[in-house]
Design a protein around this motif. Structure first.
Motif, PDB file in Angstrom:
ATOM      1  N   GLY A 137       0.782  -1.229   0.000  1.00 10.86           N
ATOM      2  CA  GLY A 137       0.000   0.000   0.000  1.00 10.86           C
ATOM      3  C   GLY A 137       0.810   1.274   0.000  1.00 10.86           C
ATOM      4  O   GLY A 137       0.263   2.352   0.263  1.00 10.86           O
ATOM      5  N   ARG A 159       3.734  -0.770   7.206  1.00 15.53           N
ATOM      6  CA  ARG A 159       3.620  -1.233   5.822  1.00 15.53           C
ATOM      7  C   ARG A 159       4.994  -1.604   5.251  1.00 15.53           C
ATOM      8  O   ARG A 159       5.105  -2.547   4.467  1.00 15.53           O
ATOM      9  CB  ARG A 159       2.952  -0.157   4.962  1.00 15.53           C
ATOM     10  CG  ARG A 159       1.462   0.030   5.257  1.00 15.53           C
ATOM     11  CD  ARG A 159       0.889   1.187   4.453  1.00 15.53           C
ATOM     12  NE  ARG A 159      -0.488   1.477   4.809  1.00 15.53           N
ATOM     13  CZ  ARG A 159      -1.554   0.919   4.250  1.00 15.53           C
ATOM     14  NH1 ARG A 159      -1.385   0.025   3.275  1.00 15.53           N
ATOM     15  NH2 ARG A 159      -2.775   1.237   4.627  1.00 15.53           N
ATOM     16  N   VAL A 186      -5.361   4.116  12.125  1.00 14.05           N
ATOM     17  CA  VAL A 186      -4.507   3.371  11.207  1.00 14.05           C
ATOM     18  C   VAL A 186      -4.726   1.863  11.310  1.00 14.05           C
ATOM     19  O   VAL A 186      -4.476   1.120  10.357  1.00 14.05           O
ATOM     20  CB  VAL A 186      -3.015   3.708  11.483  1.00 14.05           C
ATOM     21  CG1 VAL A 186      -2.095   2.999  10.498  1.00 14.05           C
ATOM     22  CG2 VAL A 186      -2.784   5.203  11.416  1.00 14.05           C
ATOM     23  N   GLU A 189      -6.725   0.237   8.575  1.00 13.13           N
ATOM     24  CA  GLU A 189      -6.038   0.183   7.286  1.00 13.13           C
ATOM     25  C   GLU A 189      -5.105  -1.025   7.212  1.00 13.13           C
ATOM     26  O   GLU A 189      -5.035  -1.697   6.180  1.00 13.13           O
ATOM     27  CB  GLU A 189      -5.237   1.465   7.076  1.00 13.13           C
ATOM     28  CG  GLU A 189      -6.085   2.731   6.963  1.00 13.13           C
ATOM     29  CD  GLU A 189      -5.211   3.960   6.808  1.00 13.13           C
ATOM     30  OE1 GLU A 189      -3.989   3.793   6.624  1.00 13.13           O
ATOM     31  OE2 GLU A 189      -5.755   5.082   6.872  1.00 13.13           O
TER      32      GLU A 189
END
Length: 318
Positions: A137, A159, A186, A189
């Motif tokens: 991402g 990430r 977050v 996500e």
């Protein structure tokens, strides 16, 4: 157990740490059976100190079990140096704290490429790093190549850690509290990312957490661990909407959306070097202190007999 063919499994797994200066040995993992199916997400849930992280380390080959077997693709894990190196390419770890996982002196590119270099993977390194960052991402990936961890947000750092695992194209990811250190905004996500990786790449995952709410949002199955053993397991909807073990019900009762009053467990989990006789939960069990176990005629068994995991639950009352 999973209905899918297991890609990673443990059978009667035990990890015992010897005590210091004559102290009793600690049974951190004490007879665990666990299977993760291909493309499946399993949540391993329990309080701190229950053995979750030790079990995860044993599944990764970082700790050699005292007894029992870890199998990958149906074959027992070999603990030779070459075999473990190949295994760890296929089963990758994602840790809780991305700041601690990343070298502050390495750029994002170096952090993600490190696994490729360790494992001697051929091909176009730059393309592989870019692809892994994009899958995690971080787009466009080239924009992140020369950044350092301190220049990223907490979510971006996590990430990068996930990209470092993905660059080796693993079949299983073991994520130890992957969102515990992140802001609430977050967390969703990163959980959505793990679900997308399963859908797009077929990656299976074991998510180690103390949070049953997280398990509800991400897992296909859940295994609840207490003092070294699995005390309840099954499809996430079954376990979290109709929990049968008093420990699982107590964990669920403190969730904000729970309709039940919070169940207050007395004391802390016992020391794994001094596991009580009988059901290892009985000294904190609300069903025993309330008289429910006595009414069912099993109170003495709770105090003297270790219940087996039958039908997905290890409890004399069920």
């Amino acid at each position: 157990m999973s209905t899918r063919p297991p890609v990673l499994s443990a059978e009667e797994l035990r990890v015992v740490f010897p005590g210091r200066r004559g102290a009793p040995s600690a049974r951190a993992v004490d007879g665990v059976d666990l299977a993760i199916g291909a493309g499946e997400i399993v949540a391993l849930v329990g309080e701190s100190g229950c053995g979750k992280s030790t079990l995860a380390r044993a599944l990764l080959g970082l700790v050699e079990p005292t007894s029992g077997v870890v199998s990958f693709g149906g074959r027992p894990l070999s603990y030779g140096t070459r075999a473990l190196k190949e295994y760890r390419r296929r089963v990758q770890l994602v840790l809780q704290d991305p700041s601690g996982s990343l070298n502050p002196r390495h750029t994002v590119y170096e952090a993600v490429a490190e696994g490729l270099r360790i494992h001697g993977r051929g091909g176009d390194e730059r393309a592989a790093v870019a692809d892994a960052l994009a899958q995690a991402g971080l787009r466009p990936p080239e924009r992140f190549f020369l950044r350092y961890p301190h220049e990223l947000s907490g979510g971006q750092r996590q990430r990068v850690v996930i990209a470092g695992a993905l660059v080796l194209r693993p079949e299983v990811i073991i994520a130890d509290e992957p969102v515990a250190s992140l802001d609430a905004s977050v967390r969703g996500e990163i959980l959505a990312l793990l679900l997308r990786l399963r859908e797009e790449l077929g990656v299976a995952a074991l998510v180690v957490t103390h949070d049953l709410g997280l398990a509800w949002n991400i897992a296909d199955r859940v295994a609840v661990m207490y003092l070294g053993r699995i005390v309840e397991s099954g499809p996430v909807e079954d376990v979290l909407t109709d929990a049968r073990h008093p420990y699982t019900r107590a964990l669920l009762s403190v969730l904000p959306e729970s309709a039940e009053p919070p169940a207050i467990l007395t004391g802390e989990p016992p020391d794994p070097s001094r596991i009580p006789q009988g059901c290892r939960f009985h000294i904190r069990c609300p069903s025993l202190t309330s008289g429910e176990a006595a009414g069912a005629g099993v109170a003495e068994r709770c105090r003297t007999e270790e219940p087996e995991l039958l039908g997905g639950v290890a409890c004399h009352l069920r």
